[in-house]
Design a protein around this motif. Structure first.
Motif, PDB file in Angstrom:
ATOM      1  N   ASN A  27       1.071  -1.158  -0.039  1.00 23.84           N
ATOM      2  CA  ASN A  27      -0.018   0.054   0.028  1.00 23.84           C
ATOM      3  C   ASN A  27       0.848   1.273   0.127  1.00 23.84           C
ATOM      4  OD1 ASN A  27      -3.052  -0.239   0.288  1.00 23.84           O
ATOM      5  ND2 ASN A  27      -2.630  -1.948   1.555  1.00 23.84           N
ATOM      6  N   CYS A  28       0.329   2.404  -0.212  1.00 18.51           N
ATOM      7  CA  CYS A  28       0.828   3.799   0.030  1.00 18.51           C
ATOM      8  C   CYS A  28       1.842   4.026  -0.990  1.00 18.51           C
ATOM      9  CB  CYS A  28       1.379   4.023   1.474  1.00 18.51           C
ATOM     10  SG  CYS A  28      -0.064   3.860   2.688  1.00 18.51           S
ATOM     11  N   GLY A  29       1.842   2.979  -2.224  1.00 20.50           N
ATOM     12  CA  GLY A  29       2.912   3.210  -3.202  1.00 20.50           C
ATOM     13  C   GLY A  29       4.181   2.559  -2.929  1.00 20.50           C
ATOM     14  N   ILE A  52      -5.567   4.489  -2.715  1.00 18.70           N
ATOM     15  CA  ILE A  52      -4.906   5.970  -2.771  1.00 18.70           C
ATOM     16  C   ILE A  52      -4.839   6.630  -1.495  1.00 18.70           C
ATOM     17  CG2 ILE A  52      -5.245   8.199  -3.515  1.00 18.70           C
ATOM     18  CD1 ILE A  52      -5.480   7.478  -6.222  1.00 18.70           C
ATOM     19  N   HIS A  53      -3.417   6.755  -1.138  1.00 18.29           N
ATOM     20  CA  HIS A  53      -3.441   7.412   0.123  1.00 18.29           C
ATOM     21  C   HIS A  53      -3.101   9.095  -0.625  1.00 18.29           C
ATOM     22  CE1 HIS A  53      -0.062   8.760   3.437  1.00 18.29           C
ATOM     23  NE2 HIS A  53      -0.654   9.913   2.871  1.00 18.29           N
ATOM     24  N   THR A  54      -4.202   9.854  -0.431  1.00 18.79           N
ATOM     25  CA  THR A  54      -4.400  11.178  -1.094  1.00 18.79           C
ATOM     26  C   THR A  54      -3.228  12.269  -0.895  1.00 18.79           C
ATOM     27  OG1 THR A  54      -6.077  11.873   0.505  1.00 18.79           O
ATOM     28  CG2 THR A  54      -6.764  10.962  -1.355  1.00 18.79           C
ATOM     29  N   ASP A  92       0.941  11.841  -1.034  1.00 14.63           N
ATOM     30  CA  ASP A  92       1.721  12.522  -0.295  1.00 14.63           C
ATOM     31  C   ASP A  92       3.279  12.757  -0.269  1.00 14.63           C
ATOM     32  OD1 ASP A  92       0.409  14.119   1.250  1.00 14.63           O
ATOM     33  OD2 ASP A  92       0.260  13.107   3.110  1.00 14.63           O
ATOM     34  N   TYR A  93       3.601  11.312  -0.711  1.00 16.24           N
ATOM     35  CA  TYR A  93       4.898  11.153  -0.748  1.00 16.24           C
ATOM     36  C   TYR A  93       5.658  11.378  -2.210  1.00 16.24           C
ATOM     37  CZ  TYR A  93       3.540   8.226   3.032  1.00 16.24           C
ATOM     38  OH  TYR A  93       2.892   7.840   4.400  1.00 16.24           O
ATOM     39  N   SER A  94       4.911  11.543  -3.121  1.00 15.39           N
ATOM     40  CA  SER A  94       5.321  12.116  -4.427  1.00 15.39           C
ATOM     41  C   SER A  94       4.804  13.291  -5.052  1.00 15.39           C
ATOM     42  CB  SER A  94       5.194  10.723  -5.303  1.00 15.39           C
ATOM     43  OG  SER A  94       3.966  10.398  -5.550  1.00 15.39           O
TER      44      SER A  94
HETATM   45 ZN   LIG Z   1      -0.462   5.506   3.367  1.00 17.25          ZN
END
Ligand SMILES: [Zn+2]
Length: 450
Positions: free
Chosen positions: A85-87, A186-188, A160-162
Motif C-alpha cells: 500500500n501507499c505506493g 490511494i493515500h491522497t 503525499d510522498y511523490s
Molecule cells: Zn499511507
C-alpha cells in the motif's frame, strides 16, 4: 475423517448478516460442512460461548512478507492482509510470490504494486518532487502491467510522498488498473489538514478511467474535523456511479517515515504541526518527543525511521469514518521489529469490535464482521473468502465478544506491539495459527495472485 471441527460456536453468516449456533467441519484447508450434527475430527475446538467469524481481511497493510508483522496481524484475527500500500511494494512479483511460497507465511497475502516509491524509483525518478519524463512514464506503465500480469491485485498510490506525480501520470496508471479490473488504493495528496480538493483530484481520475477506488486510512487523511464533508463528497460520487470504498483505522495519530515529503519543514508549517506533537517511533530516539533540533537531525541521519504525528484527538472522526456501508477497518501495519511503531500494529481489529460493537453500538456484530470480512473479499475478488459456507477457504477467527480488547499503546506510554485479549483461535487455510490466545508459529498462509 475431518481435520478440524469447530463445535457449538455462534457462527456469523456474513451474507445474510445473521448468526446461529452450529458446527463447522474442515478438511484440506476448506470448509466441508456447516451442520447441527455432532462432528468428530482429529482436532476439535470447543467454541461454546465464542463468536466464529470468517478470518478478518486487512485491506490496508504493509506486511509485505515481514514475519513479525504477519504474527501481529494473525494475533488480532487477520487471516489475509493486502500489502504493497501507499505506493511502496515489491516490484518483481514472480520473485516475491515464489519466495513467500518457498519460505511459508503465517497468513494469506495479496499484494499491490506501488507507484509513489516503487514504480517511480525503478523508473529512475529519485527525486519525489520531480515530474516524470516521457520515457520514465513508459517505464512505469510497462512495469505496472508486468506486475498486474504476475498477480498484483492493484496499483497503490501514496501521493503525499511523490508531490511531483502529475495528474496525467496517475491517470495513465489508473487506466491500466481499470483495464485489468483491479483496485486502486490511494493515500491522497494533502497540502493542508483540511484539503478536500485531494478527493476531487482522485474522483476526477476515476470518472475518466472507470477505475475502482479505495481511499486509504481515511481518518488519517480527513480526521481533522472535516470527516462529515469528506464522506458527503464520497457518497455523492458513489451516487453518481463511481465504484468507491474507503478503509480506516481506530487511531487518530498517524505515522510515517521522517524522511518523506509528508514531513517537509514547509509542509509541517503549512499544517501547523508542532515539533512537540511528533514522537519518534523507531530508531535511537524511539519514544522521544521531537524539537526542531532533533527533527532536523532525524531528517538528515535517520530518514527511514518512523515518527508519529499527534493530532487533536476527536474520536468521533474515527467512528464516523467506519460507519458507512462502503467503509472497511484497516491497520496500516508497517514492517516493524518488536517494541517499535504504533499500536495500530497489534490493536486495530479488537479495538474496532470492542468499541464500535460492544461499547458504542455503532454497528451490530454482524455488520461489523461483514465490513471486516465479506466486503473486503468482494472488493478484492477473493471469491473463496469472507463467508462460512461449504467450499470456502477455512480462514476463521474465533473470539470472545465479552473479553475482546486491545492492549497496545503508543511508544511513549509502553508497548505498541502488546497483543490483544479475547482472540482465542485463528485458523488460516484450516491450520490453527492462534490456539487459546497463543501464537503457534505455523505457516499455512498462501499468496493470493490476482
Ligand atoms: Zn499511507
Amino acid at each position: 475423517m475431518l481435520d478440524v471441527a469447530i463445535c457449538k460456536g455462534l457462527v456469523i453468516n456474513t451474507k445474510r448478516q445473521t448468526k446461529r449456533i452450529t458446527n463447522i467441519g474442515i478438511k484440506a484447508g476448506e470448509i466441508v460442512c456447516v451442520t447441527g450434527d455432532d462432528l468428530t475430527a482429529s482436532v476439535v475446538i470447543d467454541a461454546q460461548g465464542l463468536i466464529v467469524s470468517p478470518g478478518f481481511i486487512d485491506v490496508h497493510g504493509h506486511v509485505d512478507g515481514y514475519l513479525y508483522s504477519g504474527e501481529l496481524s494473525a494475533c488480532q484475527g487477520i487471516t489475509t492482509s493486502i500489502g504493497g500500500n501507499c505506493g511502496l511494494s515489491p516490484l518483481d512479483f514472480d520473485d516475491f510470490f515464489n519466495c513467500q511460497e518457498r519460505d511459508g507465511f503465517y497468513i494469506n497475502q495479496g499484494e499491490l504494486v506501488g507507484h509513489s516509491f516503487s514504480l517511480r524509483q525503478a523508473a529512475g525518478i529519485a527525486n519525489p518532487y520531480r515530474r516524470a519524463l516521457p520515457c520514465e512514464f513508459e517505464k512505469m506503465k510497462y512495469m505496472a502491467r508486468a506486475a498486474l500480469d504476475a498477480g498484483a491485485c492493484g496499483i497503490s498510490f501514496g501521493l503525499d510522498y511523490s508531490p511531483g506525480a502529475s495528474y496525467d501520470e496517475i491517470t495513465a496508471l489508473a487506466s491500466i488498473c481499470a483495464d485489468f479490473d483491479r483496485v486502486m488504493p490511494i493515500h491522497t495528496r494533502l497540502f493542508t489538514q483540511n484539503d478536500l480538493y485531494s478527493l476531487f483530484e482522485v474522483l476526477s481520475i476515476a470518472k475518466r478511467t472507470g477505475v475502482k477506488l479505495l481511499f486509504s486510512h481515511f481518518v488519517y487523511q480527513y480526521g481533522s474535523g472535516i470527516m462529515g464533508d469528506a464522506l458527503e463528497i464520497i457518497e455523492k460520487a458513489i451516487h453518481d456511479g463511481l465504484d468507491i470504498k474507503i478503509d480506516s483505522g481506530m487511531y487518530m495519530d498517524w505515522l510515517t517515515f521522517i524522511g518523506t515529503a509528508t514531513f517537509d519543514e514547509q509542509t509541517i508549517n503549512d499544517n501547523e504541526i508542532r515539533f512537540s506533537d511528533m514522537i519518534a517511533a523507531s530508531g535511537p530516539y524511539k519514544g522521544q518527543r521531537l524539537n526542531l533540533e532533533l527533527y532536523r537531525l532525524m531528517r538528515k541521519n535517520y530518514p527511514n525511521d518512523s515518527v508519529i504525528c499527534c493530532v487533536p484527538n476527536d474520536a468521533s472522526q474515527i467512528y464516523a469514518a467506519l460507519k458507512p456501508d462502503y467503509a472497511m477497518p484497516s491497520t496500516d501495519i508497517g514492517q516493524y521489529l518488536p517494541g517499535e511503531g504504533h499500536p495500530q500494529i497489534a490493536g486495530s481489529f479488537p479495538k474496532y469490535i470492542k468499541e464500535m460493537v460492544q461499547e458504542r453500538h455503532d454497528l451490530t456484530l454482524e455488520a461489523a464482521i461483514y465490513k471486516a470480512t465479506l466486503l473486503p473479499a468482494q472488493t478484492f475478488h477473493l471469491a473463496k473468502k469472507g463467508q462460512i459456507e461449504v467450499g470456502m477457504d477455512a480462514d476463521l477467527t474465533i473470539f470472545n465478544l465479552s473479553t475482546i480488547k486491545d492492549t497496545a499503546v503508543f511508544p511513549d506510554q509502553g508497548f505498541p506491539d502488546n497483543k490483544p485479549e479475547g482472540i482465542e483461535y485463528v485458523l488460516v487455510n484450516g491450520v490453527p495459527v492462534v490456539v487459546q490466545g497463543a501464537f503457534t508459529g505455523k505457516k499455512p498462509g498462501r499468496v493470493l495472485r490476482a
